[in-house]
Design a protein around this motif. Structure first.
Motif, PDB file in Angstrom:
ATOM      1  N   ARG A   1      31.799 -39.528  45.327  1.00  0.00           N
ATOM      2  CA  ARG A   1      31.030 -38.480  45.975  1.00  0.00           C
ATOM      3  C   ARG A   1      29.716 -39.042  46.511  1.00  0.00           C
ATOM      4  NH1 ARG A   1      29.073 -33.352  42.706  1.00  0.00           N
ATOM      5  NH2 ARG A   1      27.992 -35.053  41.748  1.00  0.00           N
TER       6      ARG A   1
ATOM      7  N   HIS B   1      36.517 -28.787  47.887  1.00  0.00           N
ATOM      8  CA  HIS B   1      35.739 -27.613  48.305  1.00  0.00           C
ATOM      9  C   HIS B   1      35.902 -26.476  47.319  1.00  0.00           C
ATOM     10  CE1 HIS B   1      34.726 -29.664  51.973  1.00  0.00           C
ATOM     11  NE2 HIS B   1      35.999 -30.006  52.086  1.00  0.00           N
TER      12      HIS B   1
ATOM     13  N   SER C   1      38.745 -38.561  49.541  1.00  0.00           N
ATOM     14  CA  SER C   1      37.903 -37.508  50.126  1.00  0.00           C
ATOM     15  C   SER C   1      37.357 -37.991  51.458  1.00  0.00           C
ATOM     16  CB  SER C   1      36.747 -37.179  49.180  1.00  0.00           C
ATOM     17  OG  SER C   1      35.933 -36.180  49.752  1.00  0.00           O
TER      18      SER C   1
ATOM     19  N   ARG D   1      38.520 -32.173  56.968  1.00  0.00           N
ATOM     20  CA  ARG D   1      39.334 -31.479  55.962  1.00  0.00           C
ATOM     21  C   ARG D   1      40.819 -31.454  56.304  1.00  0.00           C
ATOM     22  NH1 ARG D   1      36.249 -26.043  53.913  1.00  0.00           N
ATOM     23  NH2 ARG D   1      34.148 -26.899  53.845  1.00  0.00           N
TER      24      ARG D   1
ATOM     25  N   SER E   1      39.757 -33.465  49.553  1.00  0.00           N
ATOM     26  CA  SER E   1      38.925 -32.783  50.558  1.00  0.00           C
ATOM     27  C   SER E   1      39.752 -31.871  51.461  1.00  0.00           C
ATOM     28  CB  SER E   1      38.185 -33.827  51.407  1.00  0.00           C
ATOM     29  OG  SER E   1      39.083 -34.829  51.856  1.00  0.00           O
TER      30      SER E   1
ATOM     31  N   PRO F   1      41.911 -28.702  51.683  1.00  0.00           N
ATOM     32  CA  PRO F   1      42.063 -27.540  50.789  1.00  0.00           C
ATOM     33  C   PRO F   1      43.484 -27.352  50.251  1.00  0.00           C
ATOM     34  CG  PRO F   1      40.686 -26.970  52.661  1.00  0.00           C
ATOM     35  CD  PRO F   1      41.219 -28.343  52.948  1.00  0.00           C
TER      36      PRO F   1
ATOM     37  N   GLU G   1      44.056 -30.058  47.721  1.00  0.00           N
ATOM     38  CA  GLU G   1      43.263 -29.799  46.517  1.00  0.00           C
ATOM     39  C   GLU G   1      44.011 -28.826  45.594  1.00  0.00           C
ATOM     40  OE1 GLU G   1      39.428 -27.986  47.137  1.00  0.00           O
ATOM     41  OE2 GLU G   1      38.969 -27.998  44.984  1.00  0.00           O
TER      42      GLU G   1
END
Ligand SMILES: [Zn+2]
Length: 408
Positions: free
Chosen positions: A3, A172, A234, A238, A343, A345, A348
């Protein structure tokens, strides 16, 4: 993946968290130090857990150990100047942080480790050449099989990326990479342990911060035949999804993305205590050993990419090459798998799904197993089975030849 905010703290120094935080503050009981002209080992004994932060400053060179919520007796003995260390001071920072300043003759690398002792807690800070001032030996997570047995298991070190203070990338929706890597690593280890002739060793089986060299150290201590580091990628865009598999590149990364990724991971290495660049000490020997293990890594990684591709999970169908320090393990084929984009959605959500974790683990397992079938290390059951299989190939011909000869 690391990160961004975490990388900022990397440049500021290195930090690690205690297992638990004390309600009433901890007491610093003693400071011990041993030093040579090149290195020093400082051990702090504390009454209780505390988060410690260690970093270096220059002009003059010094290492700083901050212990929030910690107090010490006014007359606690402070080690005298010796070797690398020209002085040790204790001071208070605002907010109840106890600060220990170690003045140094020269700028050096800093490594640190925390452990829970019987009645309290120890923080160990190694300054300078770690071979001159060793950290505590990494412990073996599970008993290793003795190498050299004729039918031993192949041992696969499964490394769940990140952990403890280092959450890795954060999705996210708040998913932390360190949690999904552990879940996938556990599922992979379960698969491996259920397979005949294979045995998995997890470098971590809980939410703990591990230095990269300890990850490799645990793999070596377990006599691992392969090292697999599990991550989740990541990226700002997105929409990007899919898995990538990396092996070590000594001479440059295969793509700009791989280069950036490796730079991020390597920054984390510095944060976790720089890995000894053993290659600098014995360049020729290590180069040859590493080149061989890189070749084997490529073969193994290709199998894993193919297996992931067969379940439709791959972003790049080629094995990527980058300079991850965690892969710089001479003599053990090693790979780093970015299982998906945290990253993204949709990915994730899927990374959080145990069924998807099992699916990824299953694909990785399939690739690894097929590698060992084709490339069995000496002394393993895989090697034995391969010998039996090739002996079986010649048996029919021999069986025909013998009666024919007897008939004459
Ligand atoms: Zn990662």
């Amino acid at each position: 993946m690391i990160r961004k905010t975490f990388l900022v703290s990397v440049t500021a120094g290195l930090a690690f968290a205690a297992v638990h935080s004390p309600a009433n503050g901890a007491q610093l009981r003693s400071i011990q130090m041993s030093a040579t002209p090149e290195a020093a080992l400082i051990t702090l004994s504390l009454s209780d857990g505390a988060a410690a932060k260690v970093f270096t400053l220059d002009n003059p060179d010094r290492a700083v150990i901050d212990l929030p919520g910690t107090h010490a007796d006014r007359d606690i003995p402070v080690p005298a100047a010796s070797g690398l260390v020209t002085g040790v001071r204790i001071g208070r920072q605002p907010g109840g942080t106890l600060r220990i300043v170690v003045e140094l003759k020269s700028a050096v690398a800093v490594h640190s480790a925390a452990s829970n002792g019987g009645a309290g807690r120890q923080v160990t800070v190694a300054l300078g050449d770690p071979s001159a001032a060793r950290d505590p030996e990494p412990k073996i997570v599970r008993a290793a099989h003795a190498p050299g047995d004729g039918d031993r298991d192949v041992i696969i070190a499964v490394d769940a990326g990140h952990g403890g203070l280092d959450p890795g990338a954060i999705g996210h929706g708040g998913t932390r990479e360190k949690d999904v890597t552990l879940a996938i690593a556990r599922a992979l280890a379960e698969h491996i342990n259920a397979a005949p002739g294979m045995h998995a060793v997890l470098t971590r089986d809980r939410d703990e911060f591990l230095e990269l060299r300890d990850r490799i150290g645990r793999a070596h201590a377990a006599h691992a035949d392969m090292f697999i580091s599990v991550h989740a990628d990541s990226i700002a865009d997105r929409s990007i999804s899919g898995a990538s598999v990396y092996i070590l590149s000594v001479h440059g990364a295969s793509s700009q993305a791989a280069r950036e990724l490796a730079e991020g991971q390597n920054a984390a290495d510095l944060m976790g205590g720089a890995l000894d660049d053993a290659g600098a000490a014995r360049p020729v020997v290590l180069d040859l050993v590493q080149q061989e293990s890189i070749g084997l890594s490529a073969t193994a990684a290709e199998r894993v990419v193919a297996a992931l591709e067969s379940v439709g999970e791959v972003r790049k169908a080629q094995v990527q090459r980058a300079g991850f320090v965690v892969l710089k393990s001479p003599a053990i084929p090693s790979m780093l798998i970015e299982t998906a984009y945290i990253s993204n959605p949709a990915e994730e959500r899927r990374l959080n799904n145990p069924a998807q974790q099992a699916r990824l683990a299953d694909a990785i397992f399939g690739g690894v197993r097929s590698y060992f079938v084709q490339n069995p290390p000496d002394g393993t059951r895989f090697k034995q089975e391969r010998r039996v299989a090739s002996a079986a190939d010649v048996t029919p011909a021999a069986a025909i030849a013998i009666p024919a000869a007897a008939a004459q």
